[in-house]
Design an enzyme around this catalytic site. Structure first.
Site, PDB file in Angstrom:
ATOM      1  N   TRP A  31       0.864  -1.199   0.000  1.00 39.34           N
ATOM      2  CA  TRP A  31       0.000   0.000   0.000  1.00 39.34           C
ATOM      3  C   TRP A  31       0.887   1.230   0.000  1.00 39.34           C
ATOM      4  CZ3 TRP A  31      -5.032   2.138   0.722  1.00 39.34           C
ATOM      5  CH2 TRP A  31      -6.079   1.245   0.488  1.00 39.34           C
ATOM      6  N   GLU A  67      -0.558  -6.283   7.548  1.00 37.53           N
ATOM      7  CA  GLU A  67       0.087  -7.599   7.402  1.00 37.53           C
ATOM      8  C   GLU A  67       1.572  -7.583   7.825  1.00 37.53           C
ATOM      9  OE1 GLU A  67      -2.108  -6.454   4.840  1.00 37.53           O
ATOM     10  OE2 GLU A  67      -3.580  -7.710   5.848  1.00 37.53           O
ATOM     11  N   CYS A  89       3.243   2.570   5.224  1.00 41.42           N
ATOM     12  CA  CYS A  89       2.772   3.961   5.216  1.00 41.42           C
ATOM     13  C   CYS A  89       1.257   3.942   5.294  1.00 41.42           C
ATOM     14  CB  CYS A  89       3.245   4.656   3.934  1.00 41.42           C
ATOM     15  SG  CYS A  89       2.516   6.284   3.730  1.00 41.42           S
ATOM     16  N   VAL A  90       0.735   4.443   6.386  1.00 48.56           N
ATOM     17  CA  VAL A  90      -0.722   4.505   6.547  1.00 48.56           C
ATOM     18  C   VAL A  90      -1.125   5.972   6.482  1.00 48.56           C
ATOM     19  CG1 VAL A  90      -2.678   3.652   7.859  1.00 48.56           C
ATOM     20  CG2 VAL A  90      -0.452   2.576   8.169  1.00 48.56           C
ATOM     21  N   THR A  95     -12.368   7.597   7.204  1.00 49.10           N
ATOM     22  CA  THR A  95     -13.025   6.599   8.051  1.00 49.10           C
ATOM     23  C   THR A  95     -12.088   6.187   9.195  1.00 49.10           C
ATOM     24  OG1 THR A  95     -12.122   4.672   6.927  1.00 49.10           O
ATOM     25  CG2 THR A  95     -14.091   5.659   5.940  1.00 49.10           C
ATOM     26  N   HIS A  97     -10.746   3.544   9.700  1.00 51.13           N
ATOM     27  CA  HIS A  97      -9.817   2.501   9.257  1.00 51.13           C
ATOM     28  C   HIS A  97      -8.387   2.792   9.706  1.00 51.13           C
ATOM     29  CE1 HIS A  97     -10.620  -0.812   6.346  1.00 51.13           C
ATOM     30  NE2 HIS A  97      -9.329  -0.972   6.511  1.00 51.13           N
ATOM     31  N   PHE A 122       9.906  -0.467  13.888  1.00 53.71           N
ATOM     32  CA  PHE A 122       8.677   0.167  13.387  1.00 53.71           C
ATOM     33  C   PHE A 122       9.030   1.263  12.382  1.00 53.71           C
ATOM     34  CE2 PHE A 122       5.060   3.152  13.920  1.00 53.71           C
ATOM     35  CZ  PHE A 122       4.006   2.280  13.755  1.00 53.71           C
ATOM     36  N   ARG A 136       8.708  12.661   4.508  1.00 49.88           N
ATOM     37  CA  ARG A 136       9.446  11.747   5.394  1.00 49.88           C
ATOM     38  C   ARG A 136      10.016  10.532   4.652  1.00 49.88           C
ATOM     39  NH1 ARG A 136       5.851  14.710   7.636  1.00 49.88           N
ATOM     40  NH2 ARG A 136       6.082  15.417   9.781  1.00 49.88           N
TER      41      ARG A 136
HETATM   42  C1  DLZ Z   1      -7.434  -0.957   3.693  1.00 44.64           C
HETATM   43  C2  DLZ Z   1      -6.269  -0.055   3.850  1.00 44.64           C
HETATM   44  C3  DLZ Z   1      -6.436   1.342   3.884  1.00 44.64           C
HETATM   45  C4  DLZ Z   1      -7.781   1.987   3.816  1.00 44.64           C
HETATM   46  N1  DLZ Z   1      -5.398   2.163   3.985  1.00 44.64           N
HETATM   47  C5  DLZ Z   1      -4.143   1.638   4.064  1.00 44.64           C
HETATM   48  C6  DLZ Z   1      -3.011   2.489   4.166  1.00 44.64           C
HETATM   49  O1  DLZ Z   1      -3.101   3.724   4.160  1.00 44.64           O
HETATM   50  N2  DLZ Z   1      -1.793   1.897   4.270  1.00 44.64           N
HETATM   51  C7  DLZ Z   1      -1.617   0.540   4.272  1.00 44.64           C
HETATM   52  O2  DLZ Z   1      -0.477   0.074   4.393  1.00 44.64           O
HETATM   53  N3  DLZ Z   1      -2.681  -0.281   4.153  1.00 44.64           N
HETATM   54  C8  DLZ Z   1      -3.930   0.226   4.036  1.00 44.64           C
HETATM   55  N4  DLZ Z   1      -4.994  -0.604   3.925  1.00 44.64           N
HETATM   56  C9  DLZ Z   1      -4.769  -2.074   3.783  1.00 44.64           C
HETATM   57  C10 DLZ Z   1      -4.570  -2.799   5.127  1.00 44.64           C
HETATM   58  O3  DLZ Z   1      -3.284  -2.559   5.689  1.00 44.64           O
HETATM   59  C11 DLZ Z   1      -4.715  -4.330   4.924  1.00 44.64           C
HETATM   60  O4  DLZ Z   1      -3.848  -4.738   3.905  1.00 44.64           O
HETATM   61  C12 DLZ Z   1      -6.126  -4.733   4.561  1.00 44.64           C
HETATM   62  O5  DLZ Z   1      -7.051  -4.238   5.505  1.00 44.64           O
HETATM   63  C13 DLZ Z   1      -6.251  -6.297   4.477  1.00 44.64           C
HETATM   64  O6  DLZ Z   1      -5.967  -6.883   5.759  1.00 44.64           O
END
Ligand code: DLZ
Length: 169
Positions: A31, A67, A89-90, A95, A97, A122, A136
């Site tokens: 992602w 994961e 990277c999230v 939402t 999530h 981390f 970053r």
């Molecule tokens: C579903 C999701 C969302 C909305 N955003 C991110 C993100 O910004 N970064 C990331 O690494 N993964 C995201 N995921 C996927 C979740 O980490 C995961 O792969 C799914 O929920 C399946 O378990």
């Protein structure tokens, strides 16, 4: 002194021990891969700068940050690496999530390290938007992959030192 530790990307290369002979596992989330690949490259370059051999860097990709913990556990369970670097990277969306993923990966990574007695680092950006992530991942705030690699080297070195000391007792 404390402020000099805020951006480890500008770290003093001589203050970090050589990591010659050590093995490192990288778990990289797909992602936001433009960001995670930049972080991974920063980590790899840093390991190489500290004398880690190319053959001692093992890279596995997982779908998302959620994961990373299990990917780290696979390394801990099935390989002989000395430290594991989790790269992700999230980016906050509209939402909840974001909170669930951040919480899951933080607790999961911590748990693997403690359960397996191995450094699990981390290297996960948790940002409000893509721009903050880019800053970053090689931008004005450095590259957090570099910092993750430095942390991994320091923790692997500390573990070696303490294991050696306990064997001498
Ligand atoms: C579903 C999701 C969302 C909305 N955003 C991110 C993100 O910004 N970064 C990331 O690494 N993964 C995201 N995921 C996927 C979740 O980490 C995961 O792969 C799914 O929920 C399946 O378990």
């Amino acid at each position: 002194m404390a402020s000099s530790l805020k951006n480890l990307s500008d770290y003093d290369i001589n203050a970090v021990p050589s990591a010659k002979g050590l093995q490192f596992g990288l778990v990289v989330a797909e992602w936001n891969n433009e960001i995670t690949e930049a972080l991974a490259n920063g980590a790899i370059d840093t390991l190489l700068e500290h004398e880690v051999s190319k053959e001692d860097i093992f890279i596995k990709r997982v779908p998302g940050a959620f994961e990373l913990s299990l990917g780290a556990q696979f390394f801990a369970e099935y390989t002989t690496v000395d430290a594991i670097i989790c790269i992700g990277c999230v980016i906050e969306g509209g939402t909840p999530h974001f909170e669930y993923i951040c919480q899951g990966v933080t607790q999961g990574i911590t748990k693997v390290g403690l359960d397996y007695n191995i450094p699990v680092i981390f290297g996960v950006l948790t940002t409000n938007n893509l721009e903050q992530a880019q800053e970053r991942a090689g931008g004005i705030h450095g590259n957090k992959g570099v910092e993750a690699a430095v942390t991994a080297i320091k923790m692997a070195d500390l573990q070696e030192e303490m294991m050696d000391a306990s064997e001498d007792e």
